[in-house]
Write an enzyme that holds these catalytic residues in place. Structure first.
Site, PDB file in Angstrom:
ATOM      1  N   ARG A  78      44.969   5.795  26.739  1.00 20.91           N
ATOM      2  CA  ARG A  78      45.777   7.014  26.967  1.00 20.91           C
ATOM      3  C   ARG A  78      45.340   8.160  27.248  1.00 20.91           C
ATOM      4  NH1 ARG A  78      49.911   5.842  21.883  1.00 20.91           N
ATOM      5  NH2 ARG A  78      49.754   8.055  21.821  1.00 20.91           N
ATOM      6  N   LYS A 136      51.367   3.060  13.404  1.00 23.36           N
ATOM      7  CA  LYS A 136      52.866   2.741  13.234  1.00 23.36           C
ATOM      8  C   LYS A 136      53.279   1.634  14.430  1.00 23.36           C
ATOM      9  CE  LYS A 136      53.446   7.087  14.091  1.00 23.36           C
ATOM     10  NZ  LYS A 136      52.050   7.582  14.373  1.00 23.36           N
ATOM     11  N   ARG A 167      41.117   2.281  21.008  1.00 26.03           N
ATOM     12  CA  ARG A 167      42.101   1.792  21.101  1.00 26.03           C
ATOM     13  C   ARG A 167      42.565   1.625  22.727  1.00 26.03           C
ATOM     14  NH1 ARG A 167      47.890   4.841  19.434  1.00 26.03           N
ATOM     15  NH2 ARG A 167      46.792   6.318  20.413  1.00 26.03           N
ATOM     16  N   ARG A 197      60.426  13.485  13.910  1.00 25.58           N
ATOM     17  CA  ARG A 197      59.124  13.929  13.741  1.00 25.58           C
ATOM     18  C   ARG A 197      59.274  15.395  13.363  1.00 25.58           C
ATOM     19  NH1 ARG A 197      55.675  10.573  17.400  1.00 25.58           N
ATOM     20  NH2 ARG A 197      53.611  11.568  17.660  1.00 25.58           N
ATOM     21  N   ARG A 211      46.852  16.846  18.448  1.00 24.81           N
ATOM     22  CA  ARG A 211      47.853  15.876  17.706  1.00 24.81           C
ATOM     23  C   ARG A 211      48.320  15.667  16.113  1.00 24.81           C
ATOM     24  NH1 ARG A 211      46.748  10.678  20.763  1.00 24.81           N
ATOM     25  NH2 ARG A 211      48.197   9.986  19.430  1.00 24.81           N
TER      26      ARG A 211
HETATM   27  P1  AP5 Z   1      48.581   2.260  16.677  1.00 25.16           P
HETATM   28  O1  AP5 Z   1      49.615   1.136  16.109  1.00 25.16           O
HETATM   29  O2  AP5 Z   1      48.665   2.599  18.144  1.00 25.16           O
HETATM   30  O3  AP5 Z   1      48.944   3.618  15.796  1.00 25.16           O
HETATM   31  P2  AP5 Z   1      50.139   4.898  15.973  1.00 25.16           P
HETATM   32  O4  AP5 Z   1      50.339   5.315  14.596  1.00 25.16           O
HETATM   33  O5  AP5 Z   1      50.916   3.818  16.692  1.00 25.16           O
HETATM   34  O6  AP5 Z   1      49.373   5.914  16.984  1.00 25.16           O
HETATM   35  P3  AP5 Z   1      49.960   7.002  17.806  1.00 25.16           P
HETATM   36  O7  AP5 Z   1      48.602   7.692  18.440  1.00 25.16           O
HETATM   37  O8  AP5 Z   1      50.926   5.917  19.195  1.00 25.16           O
HETATM   38  O9  AP5 Z   1      50.774   7.520  17.127  1.00 25.16           O
HETATM   39  P4  AP5 Z   1      51.443   9.023  17.774  1.00 25.16           P
HETATM   40  O10 AP5 Z   1      52.556   9.253  16.720  1.00 25.16           O
HETATM   41  O11 AP5 Z   1      50.539  10.112  17.912  1.00 25.16           O
HETATM   42  O12 AP5 Z   1      51.957   8.602  19.292  1.00 25.16           O
HETATM   43  P5  AP5 Z   1      53.209   8.591  19.964  1.00 25.16           P
HETATM   44  O13 AP5 Z   1      53.148   7.475  21.078  1.00 25.16           O
HETATM   45  O14 AP5 Z   1      54.327   8.304  18.865  1.00 25.16           O
HETATM   46  O15 AP5 Z   1      47.006   2.084  16.128  1.00 25.16           O
HETATM   47  C1  AP5 Z   1      45.758   2.796  16.585  1.00 25.16           C
HETATM   48  C2  AP5 Z   1      44.826   2.131  16.868  1.00 25.16           C
HETATM   49  O16 AP5 Z   1      44.164   1.341  15.603  1.00 25.16           O
HETATM   50  C3  AP5 Z   1      44.945   0.857  17.844  1.00 25.16           C
HETATM   51  O17 AP5 Z   1      43.841   0.629  18.659  1.00 25.16           O
HETATM   52  C4  AP5 Z   1      45.291  -0.296  16.689  1.00 25.16           C
HETATM   53  O18 AP5 Z   1      44.825  -1.654  17.084  1.00 25.16           O
HETATM   54  C5  AP5 Z   1      44.259   0.200  15.518  1.00 25.16           C
HETATM   55  N1  AP5 Z   1      44.839  -0.271  14.208  1.00 25.16           N
HETATM   56  C6  AP5 Z   1      46.136  -0.137  13.852  1.00 25.16           C
HETATM   57  N2  AP5 Z   1      46.239  -0.454  12.372  1.00 25.16           N
HETATM   58  C7  AP5 Z   1      45.057  -0.610  12.211  1.00 25.16           C
HETATM   59  C8  AP5 Z   1      44.390  -1.028  10.785  1.00 25.16           C
HETATM   60  N3  AP5 Z   1      45.236  -1.200   9.813  1.00 25.16           N
HETATM   61  N4  AP5 Z   1      43.156  -1.513  10.804  1.00 25.16           N
HETATM   62  C9  AP5 Z   1      42.136  -1.020  11.891  1.00 25.16           C
HETATM   63  N5  AP5 Z   1      42.914  -0.820  13.194  1.00 25.16           N
HETATM   64  C10 AP5 Z   1      44.093  -0.512  13.122  1.00 25.16           C
HETATM   65  O19 AP5 Z   1      53.185  10.001  20.632  1.00 25.16           O
HETATM   66  C11 AP5 Z   1      52.657  10.400  21.661  1.00 25.16           C
HETATM   67  C12 AP5 Z   1      53.175  11.735  22.414  1.00 25.16           C
HETATM   68  O20 AP5 Z   1      54.522  11.806  22.625  1.00 25.16           O
HETATM   69  C13 AP5 Z   1      53.435  12.814  21.046  1.00 25.16           C
HETATM   70  O21 AP5 Z   1      52.118  13.603  21.044  1.00 25.16           O
HETATM   71  C14 AP5 Z   1      54.463  13.760  21.642  1.00 25.16           C
HETATM   72  O22 AP5 Z   1      54.110  14.443  22.677  1.00 25.16           O
HETATM   73  C15 AP5 Z   1      55.176  12.620  22.112  1.00 25.16           C
HETATM   74  N6  AP5 Z   1      56.501  12.228  21.495  1.00 25.16           N
HETATM   75  C16 AP5 Z   1      56.599  11.052  20.599  1.00 25.16           C
HETATM   76  N7  AP5 Z   1      57.649  11.273  19.855  1.00 25.16           N
HETATM   77  C17 AP5 Z   1      58.031  12.099  19.747  1.00 25.16           C
HETATM   78  C18 AP5 Z   1      58.969  12.922  19.037  1.00 25.16           C
HETATM   79  N8  AP5 Z   1      59.821  12.276  17.980  1.00 25.16           N
HETATM   80  N9  AP5 Z   1      59.263  14.309  19.229  1.00 25.16           N
HETATM   81  C19 AP5 Z   1      58.527  14.968  20.035  1.00 25.16           C
HETATM   82  N10 AP5 Z   1      57.541  14.435  20.830  1.00 25.16           N
HETATM   83  C20 AP5 Z   1      57.373  13.049  20.687  1.00 25.16           C
END
Ligand code: AP5
Length: 216
Positions: A162, A15, A129, A90, A173
């Site tokens: 991270r 994402k 990552r 979410r 997660r």
């Molecule tokens: P990446 O693009 O980083 O993936 P992502 O989907 O953004 O993954 P996240 O882990 O950031 O998502 P998340 O939703 O768990 O975390 P968030 O930060 O929102 O890609 C991942 C890897 O794959 C990278 O290395 C990339 O290079 C590679 N890649 C990408 N696409 C690829 C492809 N097509 N092919 C090959 N490789 C690829 O949330 C973190 C924490 O914050 C949560 O656990 C929670 O505690 C809190 N939080 C965040 N938002 C909320 C909310 N709305 N409500 C409550 N708590 C929240």
């Protein structure tokens, strides 16, 4: 009228990677709830301290503080034309709050690309990552390596792994996503806003699929 795109999908599906590319291609601002929390962690704000206690366990930060943070972000002038939302909403409560927020801006969620991939792929992506310390630019040691190991191509800052990417936290997660976020798939499908995108493809192909949906 403003355009709001919600990228939905499990942890590590891409994402953030796609939101960053789409933001450059469309001119819409990338709003990531995870990045906003990480910025607060870095600056050791009260919100950051609260968020850390949930993020470290792989749990969601409570809806009320998350909604207030996003409302503040979307109210800023750079979001006037809309935004690409990554990681928010979410939960059903957050989805409802977003709809009300956007109605105040005379807008609505226009499109919800649902990017999916199997857990084994998510784990491989998250464990390889590397994230840039300064601005959160995203790399992968195998699929999207930086030119210079350990340094961001864009701003030269240090790359780090991270804290919530440890194997046991990632497993939690993914479960939290299945329990609390998956209901949004049916919610947005019932509103005819959901489009499914195969997240197992290489980065460029996922981008092309997303751009094709946005153009429609
Ligand atoms: P990446 O693009 O980083 O993936 P992502 O989907 O953004 O993954 P996240 O882990 O950031 O998502 P998340 O939703 O768990 O975390 P968030 O930060 O929102 O890609 C991942 C890897 O794959 C990278 O290395 C990339 O290079 C590679 N890649 C990408 N696409 C690829 C492809 N097509 N092919 C090959 N490789 C690829 O949330 C973190 C924490 O914050 C949560 O656990 C929670 O505690 C809190 N939080 C965040 N938002 C909320 C909310 N709305 N409500 C409550 N708590 C929240």
């Amino acid at each position: 009228m403003a355009t709001y795109i919600v990228l939905l999908g499990p942890p590590g599906v891409g994402k953030g990677t796609q939101a960053n590319i789409l933001s450059k291609k469309t001119g819409l601002v990338h709003v990531s709830s995870g990045d906003l929390f990480r910025e607060n962690l870095k600056n050791e704000t009260d919100l950051g301290k609260l968020a850390r206690s949930f993020m470290d366990k792989g749990e969601l930060v409570p809806d009320d503080v998350t909604i207030a943070m996003i409302k503040d972000r979307l109210s800023r002038p750079d979001c006037k034309a809309g935004a690409i939302l990554d990681g928010f909403p979410r939960t059903p409560v957050q989805a409802e709050a977003l709809q009300k927020m956007l109605a105040n801006f005379k807008g609505d969620v226009n499109l919800v690309p649902f990017i999916s991939a199997a857990p084994s792929i998510l784990i491989e992506r998250v464990s390889g990552r590397w994230t840039c310390r300064a601005k959160g630019h995203i790399y992968h040691q195998k699929f999207n390596p930086p030119v210079v190991a350990g340094r961001c191509d864009v701003d030269g800052s240090e790359l780090y792994q991270r804290d919530d990417d440890k194997a046991e936290t990632v497993a939690r997660r993914i479960n939290v996503y299945l329990e609390q976020t998956m209901p949004l798939v049916a919610h947005y499908r019932s509103q005819n806003k959901l489009v499914e995108v195969d997240g197992t493809q290489p980065i460029e192909q996922v981008t092309n699929a997303l751009l094709a949906e946005i153009k429609k």
